[in-house]
Write a protein that holds these residues in place. Structure first.
Motif, short mmCIF file in Angstrom:
data_model
loop_
_atom_site.label_atom_id
_atom_site.label_comp_id
_atom_site.label_asym_id
_atom_site.label_seq_id
_atom_site.Cartn_x
_atom_site.Cartn_y
_atom_site.Cartn_z
N UNK A 50 118.86 54.20 105.67
CA UNK A 50 119.41 53.03 104.97
C UNK A 50 119.76 53.37 103.53
N UNK A 51 118.88 54.11 102.86
CA UNK A 51 119.15 54.50 101.47
C UNK A 51 120.40 55.38 101.39
N UNK A 52 120.55 56.32 102.30
CA UNK A 52 121.73 57.17 102.31
C UNK A 52 122.99 56.37 102.58
N UNK A 53 122.91 55.45 103.54
CA UNK A 53 124.06 54.60 103.85
C UNK A 53 124.44 53.76 102.64
N UNK A 54 123.44 53.16 101.97
CA UNK A 54 123.72 52.31 100.82
C UNK A 54 124.30 53.12 99.67
N UNK A 55 123.79 54.33 99.45
CA UNK A 55 124.35 55.19 98.42
C UNK A 55 125.80 55.54 98.70
N UNK A 56 126.11 55.83 99.97
CA UNK A 56 127.50 56.13 100.35
C UNK A 56 128.40 54.92 100.17
N UNK A 57 127.88 53.73 100.51
CA UNK A 57 128.66 52.51 100.32
C UNK A 57 128.99 52.30 98.85
N UNK A 58 128.01 52.55 97.99
CA UNK A 58 128.24 52.38 96.55
C UNK A 58 129.29 53.36 96.03
N UNK A 59 129.31 54.55 96.57
CA UNK A 59 130.37 55.50 96.19
C UNK A 59 131.73 54.99 96.64
N UNK A 60 131.80 54.54 97.89
CA UNK A 60 133.08 54.11 98.45
C UNK A 60 133.63 52.89 97.73
N UNK A 61 132.76 51.96 97.38
CA UNK A 61 133.19 50.72 96.74
C UNK A 61 133.20 50.81 95.22
N UNK A 62 132.83 51.97 94.68
CA UNK A 62 132.79 52.19 93.24
C UNK A 62 131.86 51.18 92.55
N UNK A 63 130.68 51.01 93.14
CA UNK A 63 129.69 50.08 92.61
C UNK A 63 129.03 50.68 91.37
N UNK A 64 128.86 49.86 90.35
CA UNK A 64 128.16 50.28 89.14
C UNK A 64 126.72 49.78 89.09
N UNK A 65 126.48 48.59 89.68
CA UNK A 65 125.14 47.99 89.63
C UNK A 65 124.80 47.37 90.98
N UNK A 66 123.60 47.66 91.48
CA UNK A 66 123.06 46.94 92.63
C UNK A 66 122.14 45.85 92.11
N UNK A 67 122.41 44.60 92.46
CA UNK A 67 121.51 43.50 92.14
C UNK A 67 120.61 43.27 93.35
N UNK A 68 119.29 43.26 93.13
CA UNK A 68 118.35 43.20 94.24
C UNK A 68 117.11 42.42 93.81
#
Length: 221
Positions: A105-123
């Motif tokens: 899950x962590x790897x998938x989320x990290x890849x998603x953030x790269x693809x979407x050019x995410x700067x901040x995860x709000x959690x």
């Protein structure tokens, strides 16, 4: 140190919201979602669990909660362009660090953030009392370590009462119409009414939500 999401550099950052269950997005990050959607800086929302643990009779509950989440998101953003992503972890039984589901899950989320050019995860905050809420925070910090891009984690509170300790910075959103936030929450009928029989019912005092969100950025983990 306190900042406003309307000021630079925060207003230029792209935000992804990670919510443990459908309804946490409105309770803890509704104003964030609305503001970033209006400025084109909302990258999307990911739900960690299937939400099946809220009622004794779970038949059809997962599908209902997914529909409710989509409606709430539409009421916050005014758009259906970004469909929610549901990871489907079992409600109230989160994977622990060093286990394969957690790492994947962590790897998938990290890849998603790269693809979407995410700067901040709000959690949800790491010190939240619900196990799924704290697990979501651990996933966000793990994703930050493997994202291969500069990625911040900002924590928001849903159930926690404790204050954040020293070393945290806060970012506050602009106010949103409280009526709009309440209408988004009303999309989660399974959590607000007795329609599904015995189970969780959001307390009345938690349905009175503030107009702004405050998110906290702490020391690197």
């Amino acid at each position: 140190m306190n900042f406003s999401l309307a000021q630079r550099p925060w207003r230029d950052k792209r935000w992804l919201v990670l919510a443990p269950h459908p309804d946490d997005e409105t309770l803890g990050a509704g104003a964030l979602i609305r503001q970033t959607a209006r400025t084109g800086h909302f990258a999307g929302i990911v739900y960690l669990t299937d939400g099946s643990g809220s009622h004794q009779v779970s038949t059809g509950l997962v599908a209902q909660r997914r529909r409710e989440a989509a409606t709430a998101l539409f009421r916050l953003t005014g758009s259906r362009d970004r469909a929610p992503v549901h990871l489907g972890w079992k409600d109230a039984a989160p994977a622990t660090p060093e286990t394969l589901p957690f790492i994947r899950t962590a790897l998938w989320l990290g890849a998603l953030c790269r693809r979407l050019r995410v700067d901040v995860i709000a959690v949800t905050a790491l010190h939240e009392p619900h196990c799924d809420h704290s697990a979501a925070a651990r996933i966000a910090y793990a994703a930050r370590r493997v994202a291969r891009r500069r990625l911040l984690v900002a924590e928001y509170q849903v159930w926690a009462q404790a204050r954040f300790g020293r070393g945290y910075r806060s970012v506050e959103t602009l106010p949103m119409p409280v009526g709009q936030r309440r209408r988004a929450l009303q999309a989660h009928r399974s959590q607000l009414t007795a329609a599904r029989g015995p189970g969780f019912r959001l307390p009345a005092d938690r349905q009175r939500m503030p107009a702004t969100d405050i998110l906290y950025l702490g020391k690197p983990r």
